[in-house]
Scaffold this active site. Structure first.
Site, PDB file in Angstrom:
ATOM      1  CG  ASN A   1     148.870 -34.243   7.127  1.00  0.00           C
ATOM      2  OD1 ASN A   1     149.468 -33.560   6.301  1.00  0.00           O
ATOM      3  ND2 ASN A   1     147.791 -33.815   7.759  1.00  0.00           N
TER       4      ASN A   1
ATOM      5  CG  HIS B   1     146.719 -30.161   2.518  1.00  0.00           C
ATOM      6  ND1 HIS B   1     147.952 -30.534   3.002  1.00  0.00           N
ATOM      7  CD2 HIS B   1     145.854 -30.337   3.543  1.00  0.00           C
ATOM      8  CE1 HIS B   1     147.841 -30.895   4.265  1.00  0.00           C
ATOM      9  NE2 HIS B   1     146.569 -30.793   4.623  1.00  0.00           N
TER      10      HIS B   1
ATOM     11  CB  CYS C   1     148.489 -27.749   5.817  1.00  0.00           C
ATOM     12  SG  CYS C   1     148.300 -29.000   7.070  1.00  0.00           S
TER      13      CYS C   1
ATOM     14  CB  THR D   1     145.639 -38.728   9.544  1.00  0.00           C
ATOM     15  OG1 THR D   1     145.255 -37.964  10.703  1.00  0.00           O
ATOM     16  CG2 THR D   1     144.444 -39.513   9.061  1.00  0.00           C
TER      17      THR D   1
ATOM     18  CE  LYS E   1     135.525 -38.921   1.362  1.00  0.00           C
ATOM     19  NZ  LYS E   1     135.148 -38.974   2.740  1.00  0.00           N
TER      20      LYS E   1
ATOM     21  CD  GLU F   1     150.343 -27.403  11.106  1.00  0.00           C
ATOM     22  OE1 GLU F   1     149.563 -27.406  12.066  1.00  0.00           O
ATOM     23  OE2 GLU F   1     149.992 -27.607   9.927  1.00  0.00           O
TER      24      GLU F   1
ATOM     25  CG  ASP G   1     138.537 -54.268   7.936  1.00  0.00           C
ATOM     26  OD1 ASP G   1     139.662 -54.610   7.496  1.00  0.00           O
ATOM     27  OD2 ASP G   1     137.484 -54.333   7.272  1.00  0.00           O
TER      28      ASP G   1
ATOM     29  CB  SER H   1     139.004 -30.853   9.653  1.00  0.00           C
ATOM     30  OG  SER H   1     139.257 -32.234   9.440  1.00  0.00           O
TER      31      SER H   1
HETATM   32  P1  HMG Z   1     137.419 -41.716  11.628  1.00  0.00           P
HETATM   33  O1  HMG Z   1     136.322 -41.456  12.574  1.00  0.00           O
HETATM   34  O2  HMG Z   1     138.624 -42.427  12.129  1.00  0.00           O
HETATM   35  O3  HMG Z   1     136.995 -42.564  10.395  1.00  0.00           O
HETATM   36  O4  HMG Z   1     137.840 -40.294  11.037  1.00  0.00           O
HETATM   37  P2  HMG Z   1     135.561 -42.800   9.697  1.00  0.00           P
HETATM   38  O5  HMG Z   1     134.726 -43.649  10.520  1.00  0.00           O
HETATM   39  O6  HMG Z   1     135.003 -41.491   9.216  1.00  0.00           O
HETATM   40  O7  HMG Z   1     136.068 -43.625   8.451  1.00  0.00           O
HETATM   41  C1  HMG Z   1     136.893 -43.035   7.481  1.00  0.00           C
HETATM   42  C2  HMG Z   1     136.443 -43.592   6.137  1.00  0.00           C
HETATM   43  O8  HMG Z   1     136.761 -44.984   6.117  1.00  0.00           O
HETATM   44  C3  HMG Z   1     134.940 -43.488   5.865  1.00  0.00           C
HETATM   45  O9  HMG Z   1     134.789 -43.226   4.491  1.00  0.00           O
HETATM   46  C4  HMG Z   1     134.438 -44.899   6.192  1.00  0.00           C
HETATM   47  O10 HMG Z   1     133.253 -45.224   5.482  1.00  0.00           O
HETATM   48  C5  HMG Z   1     135.607 -45.732   5.714  1.00  0.00           C
HETATM   49  P3  HMG Z   1     134.049 -41.869   4.020  1.00  0.00           P
HETATM   50  O11 HMG Z   1     132.697 -41.866   4.577  1.00  0.00           O
HETATM   51  O12 HMG Z   1     134.883 -40.729   4.607  1.00  0.00           O
HETATM   52  O13 HMG Z   1     134.175 -41.909   2.528  1.00  0.00           O
HETATM   53  N1  HMG Z   1     135.692 -47.050   6.351  1.00  0.00           N
HETATM   54  C6  HMG Z   1     136.032 -48.170   5.695  1.00  0.00           C
HETATM   55  N2  HMG Z   1     136.324 -48.402   4.393  1.00  0.00           N
HETATM   56  C7  HMG Z   1     136.640 -49.697   4.045  1.00  0.00           C
HETATM   57  N3  HMG Z   1     136.647 -50.732   4.917  1.00  0.00           N
HETATM   58  C8  HMG Z   1     136.356 -50.525   6.224  1.00  0.00           C
HETATM   59  C9  HMG Z   1     136.027 -49.201   6.660  1.00  0.00           C
HETATM   60  N4  HMG Z   1     135.706 -48.670   7.852  1.00  0.00           N
HETATM   61  C10 HMG Z   1     135.501 -47.353   7.652  1.00  0.00           C
HETATM   62  N5  HMG Z   1     136.377 -51.559   7.079  1.00  0.00           N
HETATM   63  C11 HMG Z   1     139.170 -38.689   9.929  1.00  0.00           C
HETATM   64  C12 HMG Z   1     138.523 -40.054   9.826  1.00  0.00           C
HETATM   65  C13 HMG Z   1     139.787 -38.313   8.604  1.00  0.00           C
HETATM   66  C14 HMG Z   1     138.129 -37.637  10.301  1.00  0.00           C
HETATM   67  C15 HMG Z   1     140.282 -38.769  11.026  1.00  0.00           C
HETATM   68  O14 HMG Z   1     141.316 -39.600  10.580  1.00  0.00           O
HETATM   69  C16 HMG Z   1     140.858 -37.437  11.457  1.00  0.00           C
HETATM   70  O15 HMG Z   1     140.316 -36.754  12.316  1.00  0.00           O
HETATM   71  N6  HMG Z   1     142.046 -37.029  10.861  1.00  0.00           N
HETATM   72  C17 HMG Z   1     142.693 -35.773  11.185  1.00  0.00           C
HETATM   73  C18 HMG Z   1     142.014 -34.582  10.529  1.00  0.00           C
HETATM   74  C19 HMG Z   1     142.234 -34.514   9.039  1.00  0.00           C
HETATM   75  O16 HMG Z   1     143.142 -35.103   8.500  1.00  0.00           O
HETATM   76  N7  HMG Z   1     141.381 -33.718   8.340  1.00  0.00           N
HETATM   77  C20 HMG Z   1     141.491 -33.538   6.926  1.00  0.00           C
HETATM   78  C21 HMG Z   1     140.965 -32.195   6.460  1.00  0.00           C
HETATM   79  S1  HMG Z   1     141.692 -30.857   7.359  1.00  0.00           S
HETATM   80  C22 HMG Z   1     143.309 -30.740   6.697  1.00  0.00           C
HETATM   81  O17 HMG Z   1     143.598 -31.308   5.698  1.00  0.00           O
HETATM   82  C23 HMG Z   1     144.293 -29.902   7.469  1.00  0.00           C
HETATM   83  C24 HMG Z   1     145.334 -30.678   8.261  1.00  0.00           C
HETATM   84  O18 HMG Z   1     146.301 -31.238   7.395  1.00  0.00           O
HETATM   85  C25 HMG Z   1     145.969 -29.776   9.322  1.00  0.00           C
HETATM   86  C26 HMG Z   1     146.572 -28.452   8.891  1.00  0.00           C
HETATM   87  O19 HMG Z   1     146.040 -27.698   8.083  1.00  0.00           O
HETATM   88  O20 HMG Z   1     147.613 -28.122   9.500  1.00  0.00           O
HETATM   89  C27 HMG Z   1     144.686 -31.822   9.040  1.00  0.00           C
END
Ligand code: HMG
Length: 387
Positions: free
Chosen positions: A276, A233, A111, A152, A242, A79, A29, A201
């Site tokens: 990102n 960030h 980052c 992302t 959040k 990075e 979705d 994370s």
């Molecule tokens: P995921 O398993 O793909 O998604 O991981 P999910 O199942 O957790 O769903 C995401 C959200 O969408 C949830 O909301 C769901 O409820 C919602 P939340 O509970 O979080 O509020 N959802 C929906 N909403 C509306 N309609 C729908 C629907 N389905 C689900 N149909 C995750 C998500 C972000 C973990 C993943 O994308 C990921 O691993 N990303 C990479 C890591 C990342 O970005 N981390 C962020 C913090 S760390 C950081 O910022 C550092 C970084 O930039 C690196 C650096 O420092 O160099 C990453």
């Protein structure tokens, strides 16, 4: 003495993958992306684009406004470095034709490195007001196919000229910081893609924000209501949402929807359609605020929260300068974003896999439409050109 960002400009790649296309391919979705993580598009770099060509594209309009002889240092945060030894800044220095009387160094901590480079630059200018420092934050965010991180991805570069008496924002002395040795996101040396414990994370990010904030308030005695606009960030825009709600709750401020929108939404607009860009992402958010806020924000205080996985975080602030609007490069930035070409999922995969291999010899087909590109690699040496 006022020190800060005198000019700022960002660039992204010429292609994007829509999260609608992505969702259709994965049979998920689309609202999971547009609402769940708050993203619409990811900028995708073609094989002849890397952090050096992106950085040159970001820096070029700044160098039209200052003599190359006057740049005394390049602090290049990334990075997605292109060599384990030679800094990306050295390639950039050559490509831009800067003076030999200039120092160059690469900064790394996920980052966070962009904020580290900016803070280092302000310290150098405070020590010697004659310095004109080019700070670059540039990254290409790349995860494995069919992992949670794949949605992302993105890329971008921000160039900032840091000087005395800056025309855009004066960075205020004093900041709060926090470091903790954790494994939430990392990229071993042999890999082109990051590994991540995604949900963990996001928790570490929010926890780091609380700690950095506590230190910031102790160090500066400034509080939430002293800040007019908040830049975070932004790995994806829902994370910034959040973060802001977590911070408001921590300090006991009841945010109305109008407060929330005013304080953070303008800074999210570009990231939502770029994705990102790791070390650049916080500053893409700042530029997004400058280009999208409706009011004139002269004299207002803007906060910056930098988070780098692994992890290091810092919270600091700056004051917007009188007349800042006259030096913004809004039109160029909006053109770069709007002129990107959409990719099919198959075309994205083609770029993805070509950039994955790191050959000893290759001449790249010209797909990068920007002013600078990676021509090829000969005997492991990278060659760039100004188009
Ligand atoms: P995921 O398993 O793909 O998604 O991981 P999910 O199942 O957790 O769903 C995401 C959200 O969408 C949830 O909301 C769901 O409820 C919602 P939340 O509970 O979080 O509020 N959802 C929906 N909403 C509306 N309609 C729908 C629907 N389905 C689900 N149909 C995750 C998500 C972000 C973990 C993943 O994308 C990921 O691993 N990303 C990479 C890591 C990342 O970005 N981390 C962020 C913090 S760390 C950081 O910022 C550092 C970084 O930039 C690196 C650096 O420092 O160099 C990453």
């Amino acid at each position: 003495m006022k020190v800060g960002i005198d000019l700022i400009h960002f660039a992204t790649a010429d292609y994007y993958l829509g999260l609608d296309t992505f969702a259709a391919e994965k049979q998920i979705d689309v609202e999971k992306y547009t609402i769940g993580i708050g993203q619409e598009k990811m900028s995708i770099a073609p094989p002849d684009e890397d952090v050096v060509s992106l950085a040159a594209k970001a820096a070029a309009p700044i160098l039209e406004q200052i003599s190359r002889e006057e740049i005394s240092a390049i602090l290049f945060a990334t990075e997605t470095g292109v060599d384990q030894s030679k800094s990306a800044g050295a390639f950039l220095h050559g490509l831009l034709g800067l003076s030999n009387r200039c120092r160059v160094v690469e900064f790394k901590h996920a980052c966070y490195a962009g904020a580290a480079a900016l803070q280092m630059a302000t310290t150098m200018v405070r020590a010697n007001p004659n310095e004109n420092i080019l700070v670059i934050a540039a990254d290409i965010a790349k995860y494995d196919i069919d992992t949670s991180g794949e949605a992302t991805q993105g890329c971008g570069a921000v160039a900032m000229l840091v000087t005395e008496n800056p025309r855009i924002i004066a960075i205020e002395p004093g900041s709060g910081y926090y470091t903790n040795d954790v494994m939430d996101f990392w990229r071993p040396n042999h890999r082109t893609t990051a590994l991540v414990d995604g949900k963990y994370s996001t928790k570490v990010y929010l926890n780091s924000l609380k700690h950095a904030w506590e230190h910031f308030t102790e160090q500066t005695k400034r509080n939430f209501n002293d800040i007019d606009y908040f830049c975070y960030h932004i790995p994806f825009t829902k994370m910034a949402e959040k973060a802001h709600k977590t911070l408001a709750k921590k300090v006991g401020v009841k945010l109305t929807q109008a407060d929330f929108e005013k304080q953070t939404l303008p800074s999210q607009a570009y990231n939502r359609i770029i994705g990102n860009s790791y070390s650049a992402s916080l500053f893409v958010g700042f530029i997004s605020l400058l280009d999208n806020v409706r009011d004139n924000i002269e004299g207002k205080r803007v906060s910056f929260f930098s988070y780098g996985s692994g992890c290091v975080a810092e919270f600091f602030t700056g004051i917007m300068q009188t007349g800042y609007q006259s030096v913004l490069m809004t039109q160029q930035q909006q053109d770069n974003i709007s002129q990107r070409k959409p990719l099919s999922y198959a075309a994205y995969l083609d770029f993805y896999h070509q950039a994955d291999v790191n050959p000893d010899n290759i001449i790249y087909q010209k797909t990068n439409k920007g002013p600078y590109r990676l021509v090829g690699i000969e005997d492991y040496k990278r060659y760039y050109e100004k188009v």
